[in-house]
Motif scaffolding. Structure first.
Motif, PDB file in Angstrom:
ATOM      1  N   GLU A  43       0.821  -1.218   0.000  1.00  0.00           N
ATOM      2  CA  GLU A  43       0.000   0.000   0.000  1.00  0.00           C
ATOM      3  C   GLU A  43       0.851   1.262   0.000  1.00  0.00           C
ATOM      4  OE1 GLU A  43      -3.322  -0.125  -0.344  1.00  0.00           O
ATOM      5  OE2 GLU A  43      -3.165  -2.304  -0.436  1.00  0.00           O
ATOM      6  N   LYS A  44       2.123   1.156  -0.317  1.00  0.00           N
ATOM      7  CA  LYS A  44       3.005   2.323  -0.310  1.00  0.00           C
ATOM      8  C   LYS A  44       3.772   2.379  -1.616  1.00  0.00           C
ATOM      9  CE  LYS A  44       4.376   3.942   3.386  1.00  0.00           C
ATOM     10  NZ  LYS A  44       3.525   5.048   3.527  1.00  0.00           N
ATOM     11  N   ASP A  45       3.351   3.300  -2.472  1.00  0.00           N
ATOM     12  CA  ASP A  45       4.016   3.464  -3.758  1.00  0.00           C
ATOM     13  C   ASP A  45       4.272   4.930  -4.027  1.00  0.00           C
ATOM     14  OD1 ASP A  45       1.113   3.734  -4.167  1.00  0.00           O
ATOM     15  OD2 ASP A  45       1.621   3.916  -6.283  1.00  0.00           O
ATOM     16  N   LEU A  46       5.146   5.167  -4.976  1.00  0.00           N
ATOM     17  CA  LEU A  46       5.376   6.512  -5.466  1.00  0.00           C
ATOM     18  C   LEU A  46       5.529   6.447  -6.971  1.00  0.00           C
ATOM     19  CD1 LEU A  46       8.635   6.772  -6.214  1.00  0.00           C
ATOM     20  CD2 LEU A  46       8.828   7.063  -3.766  1.00  0.00           C
ATOM     21  N   PHE A  47       5.482   7.596  -7.599  1.00  0.00           N
ATOM     22  CA  PHE A  47       5.568   7.708  -9.044  1.00  0.00           C
ATOM     23  C   PHE A  47       6.817   8.512  -9.363  1.00  0.00           C
ATOM     24  CE2 PHE A  47       4.728  10.148 -12.903  1.00  0.00           C
ATOM     25  CZ  PHE A  47       4.433   9.133 -13.779  1.00  0.00           C
ATOM     26  N   LEU A  48       7.627   8.014 -10.260  1.00  0.00           N
ATOM     27  CA  LEU A  48       8.867   8.662 -10.650  1.00  0.00           C
ATOM     28  C   LEU A  48       8.818   8.982 -12.134  1.00  0.00           C
ATOM     29  CD1 LEU A  48      11.779   9.505  -9.966  1.00  0.00           C
ATOM     30  CD2 LEU A  48      12.458   7.128 -10.353  1.00  0.00           C
ATOM     31  N   SER A  49       9.081  10.245 -12.456  1.00  0.00           N
ATOM     32  CA  SER A  49       9.092  10.698 -13.841  1.00  0.00           C
ATOM     33  C   SER A  49      10.442  11.342 -14.133  1.00  0.00           C
ATOM     34  CB  SER A  49       7.969  11.721 -14.059  1.00  0.00           C
ATOM     35  OG  SER A  49       8.015  12.236 -15.365  1.00  0.00           O
ATOM     36  N   CYS A  50      11.075  10.936 -15.222  1.00  0.00           N
ATOM     37  CA  CYS A  50      12.392  11.467 -15.598  1.00  0.00           C
ATOM     38  C   CYS A  50      12.323  12.236 -16.909  1.00  0.00           C
ATOM     39  CB  CYS A  50      13.409  10.338 -15.705  1.00  0.00           C
ATOM     40  SG  CYS A  50      13.846   9.588 -14.149  1.00  0.00           S
ATOM     41  N   GLY A  51      11.259  12.961 -17.125  1.00  0.00           N
ATOM     42  CA  GLY A  51      11.110  13.740 -18.353  1.00  0.00           C
ATOM     43  C   GLY A  51      11.976  14.988 -18.335  1.00  0.00           C
ATOM     44  N   LYS A  52      11.419  16.113 -18.783  1.00  0.00           N
ATOM     45  CA  LYS A  52      12.172  17.374 -18.810  1.00  0.00           C
ATOM     46  C   LYS A  52      12.655  17.760 -17.427  1.00  0.00           C
ATOM     47  CE  LYS A  52       9.865  19.178 -22.873  1.00  0.00           C
ATOM     48  NZ  LYS A  52       8.995  20.213 -23.422  1.00  0.00           N
ATOM     49  N   ALA A  53      11.830  17.512 -16.426  1.00  0.00           N
ATOM     50  CA  ALA A  53      12.225  17.719 -15.030  1.00  0.00           C
ATOM     51  C   ALA A  53      11.964  16.408 -14.297  1.00  0.00           C
ATOM     52  CB  ALA A  53      11.417  18.851 -14.405  1.00  0.00           C
ATOM     53  N   LEU A  54      12.943  15.953 -13.580  1.00  0.00           N
ATOM     54  CA  LEU A  54      12.816  14.728 -12.800  1.00  0.00           C
ATOM     55  C   LEU A  54      11.910  15.006 -11.610  1.00  0.00           C
ATOM     56  CD1 LEU A  54      13.746  11.872 -12.099  1.00  0.00           C
ATOM     57  CD2 LEU A  54      15.784  12.873 -11.110  1.00  0.00           C
ATOM     58  N   LYS A  55      10.851  14.188 -11.451  1.00  0.00           N
ATOM     59  CA  LYS A  55       9.885  14.434 -10.387  1.00  0.00           C
ATOM     60  C   LYS A  55       9.532  13.142  -9.678  1.00  0.00           C
ATOM     61  CE  LYS A  55       7.692  18.173 -12.962  1.00  0.00           C
ATOM     62  NZ  LYS A  55       6.428  18.677 -13.501  1.00  0.00           N
ATOM     63  N   ILE A  56       9.250  13.274  -8.382  1.00  0.00           N
ATOM     64  CA  ILE A  56       8.719  12.177  -7.585  1.00  0.00           C
ATOM     65  C   ILE A  56       7.355  12.625  -7.085  1.00  0.00           C
ATOM     66  CG2 ILE A  56       9.018  10.681  -5.591  1.00  0.00           C
ATOM     67  CD1 ILE A  56      11.916  11.609  -5.466  1.00  0.00           C
ATOM     68  N   TYR A  57       6.361  11.769  -7.253  1.00  0.00           N
ATOM     69  CA  TYR A  57       5.027  12.050  -6.727  1.00  0.00           C
ATOM     70  C   TYR A  57       4.612  10.910  -5.812  1.00  0.00           C
ATOM     71  CZ  TYR A  57       4.525  15.205 -10.746  1.00  0.00           C
ATOM     72  OH  TYR A  57       4.702  16.181 -11.690  1.00  0.00           O
ATOM     73  N   PHE A  58       3.824  11.218  -4.810  1.00  0.00           N
ATOM     74  CA  PHE A  58       3.274  10.168  -3.970  1.00  0.00           C
ATOM     75  C   PHE A  58       1.811  10.451  -3.728  1.00  0.00           C
ATOM     76  CE2 PHE A  58       4.578  13.352  -0.950  1.00  0.00           C
ATOM     77  CZ  PHE A  58       3.512  13.415  -0.080  1.00  0.00           C
ATOM     78  N   ASP A  59       1.111   9.426  -3.389  1.00  0.00           N
ATOM     79  CA  ASP A  59      -0.309   9.525  -3.095  1.00  0.00           C
ATOM     80  C   ASP A  59      -0.543   8.800  -1.782  1.00  0.00           C
ATOM     81  OD1 ASP A  59      -2.991  10.036  -3.323  1.00  0.00           O
ATOM     82  OD2 ASP A  59      -3.373   8.499  -4.813  1.00  0.00           O
ATOM     83  N   GLY A  60      -0.994   9.507  -0.776  1.00  0.00           N
ATOM     84  CA  GLY A  60      -1.325   8.869   0.481  1.00  0.00           C
ATOM     85  C   GLY A  60      -0.228   8.887   1.528  1.00  0.00           C
ATOM     86  N   PHE A  61       0.883   9.561   1.292  1.00  0.00           N
ATOM     87  CA  PHE A  61       1.909   9.686   2.326  1.00  0.00           C
ATOM     88  C   PHE A  61       1.443  10.704   3.360  1.00  0.00           C
ATOM     89  CE2 PHE A  61       4.432   7.282  -0.326  1.00  0.00           C
ATOM     90  CZ  PHE A  61       5.793   7.369  -0.134  1.00  0.00           C
ATOM     91  N   THR A  62       1.740  10.452   4.602  1.00  0.00           N
ATOM     92  CA  THR A  62       1.495  11.454   5.637  1.00  0.00           C
ATOM     93  C   THR A  62       2.597  12.512   5.526  1.00  0.00           C
ATOM     94  OG1 THR A  62       2.889  10.378   7.294  1.00  0.00           O
ATOM     95  CG2 THR A  62       0.549   9.685   7.184  1.00  0.00           C
ATOM     96  N   PRO A  63       2.390  13.687   6.110  1.00  0.00           N
ATOM     97  CA  PRO A  63       3.471  14.683   6.100  1.00  0.00           C
ATOM     98  C   PRO A  63       4.766  14.150   6.730  1.00  0.00           C
ATOM     99  CG  PRO A  63       1.408  15.719   6.723  1.00  0.00           C
ATOM    100  CD  PRO A  63       1.152  14.237   6.674  1.00  0.00           C
ATOM    101  N   GLU A  64       4.638  13.319   7.747  1.00  0.00           N
ATOM    102  CA  GLU A  64       5.816  12.740   8.385  1.00  0.00           C
ATOM    103  C   GLU A  64       6.543  11.780   7.447  1.00  0.00           C
ATOM    104  OE1 GLU A  64       2.679  12.682   9.791  1.00  0.00           O
ATOM    105  OE2 GLU A  64       3.030  14.330  11.202  1.00  0.00           O
ATOM    106  N   GLU A  65       5.784  10.968   6.710  1.00  0.00           N
ATOM    107  CA  GLU A  65       6.394  10.039   5.755  1.00  0.00           C
ATOM    108  C   GLU A  65       7.090  10.802   4.635  1.00  0.00           C
ATOM    109  OE1 GLU A  65       3.530   6.126   5.943  1.00  0.00           O
ATOM    110  OE2 GLU A  65       2.753   7.927   4.951  1.00  0.00           O
ATOM    111  N   SER A  66       6.461  11.866   4.171  1.00  0.00           N
ATOM    112  CA  SER A  66       7.064  12.690   3.130  1.00  0.00           C
ATOM    113  C   SER A  66       8.371  13.304   3.622  1.00  0.00           C
ATOM    114  CB  SER A  66       6.087  13.800   2.720  1.00  0.00           C
ATOM    115  OG  SER A  66       6.719  14.708   1.852  1.00  0.00           O
TER     116      SER A  66
END
Length: 116
Positions: free
Chosen positions: A72-95
């Motif tokens: 139940e813990k995933d993130l999304f990684l994109s390496c396009g023009k700007a490298l980005k990490i996205y998450f859905d459902g992380f608490t502020p502490e987890e982030s």
């Protein structure tokens, strides 16, 4: 809502991936072993191996890939023009914890706010 937690230069893609994998993040879902990429149109794309996922990610053949730390813990990684990490459902502490761990790996993060 998905929140962007980090933005880096595209040249940092492999460095970021290495850091995430050292922290236990994997391409394969922990239960199903599925590997998921996403097209630029938001369509789910099944990938057949971690090697294919790496090529998909680094060649920016699509929008990015999912990485998993737990079922139940995933993130999304994109390496396009700007490298980005996205998450859905992380608490502020987890982030904050993930950001600190990535910084400890030598990455400099430009963290932004919520994105739709």
């Amino acid at each position: 809502m998905t929140k962007e937690i980090a933005r880096l230069s595209p040249a940092s893609c492999l460095q970021l991936l290495d850091a995430l994998q050292a922290l236990g993040w994997k391409f394969e879902h922990p239960v199903s072993a599925e590997i998921t990429g996403w097209s630029n149109l938001g369509e789910e794309i099944g990938l057949i191996s971690p090697e294919e996922a790496l090529v998909f990610l680094t060649l920016t053949a699509g929008h990015g890939v999912q990485l998993w730390a737990a079922p139940e813990k995933d993130l999304f990684l994109s390496c396009g023009k700007a490298l980005k990490i996205y998450f859905d459902g992380f608490t502020p502490e987890e982030s904050a914890s993930l950001q600190a761990a990535l910084r400890a790996c030598g990455l400099k993060l430009d963290v932004s706010g919520d994105n739709a």
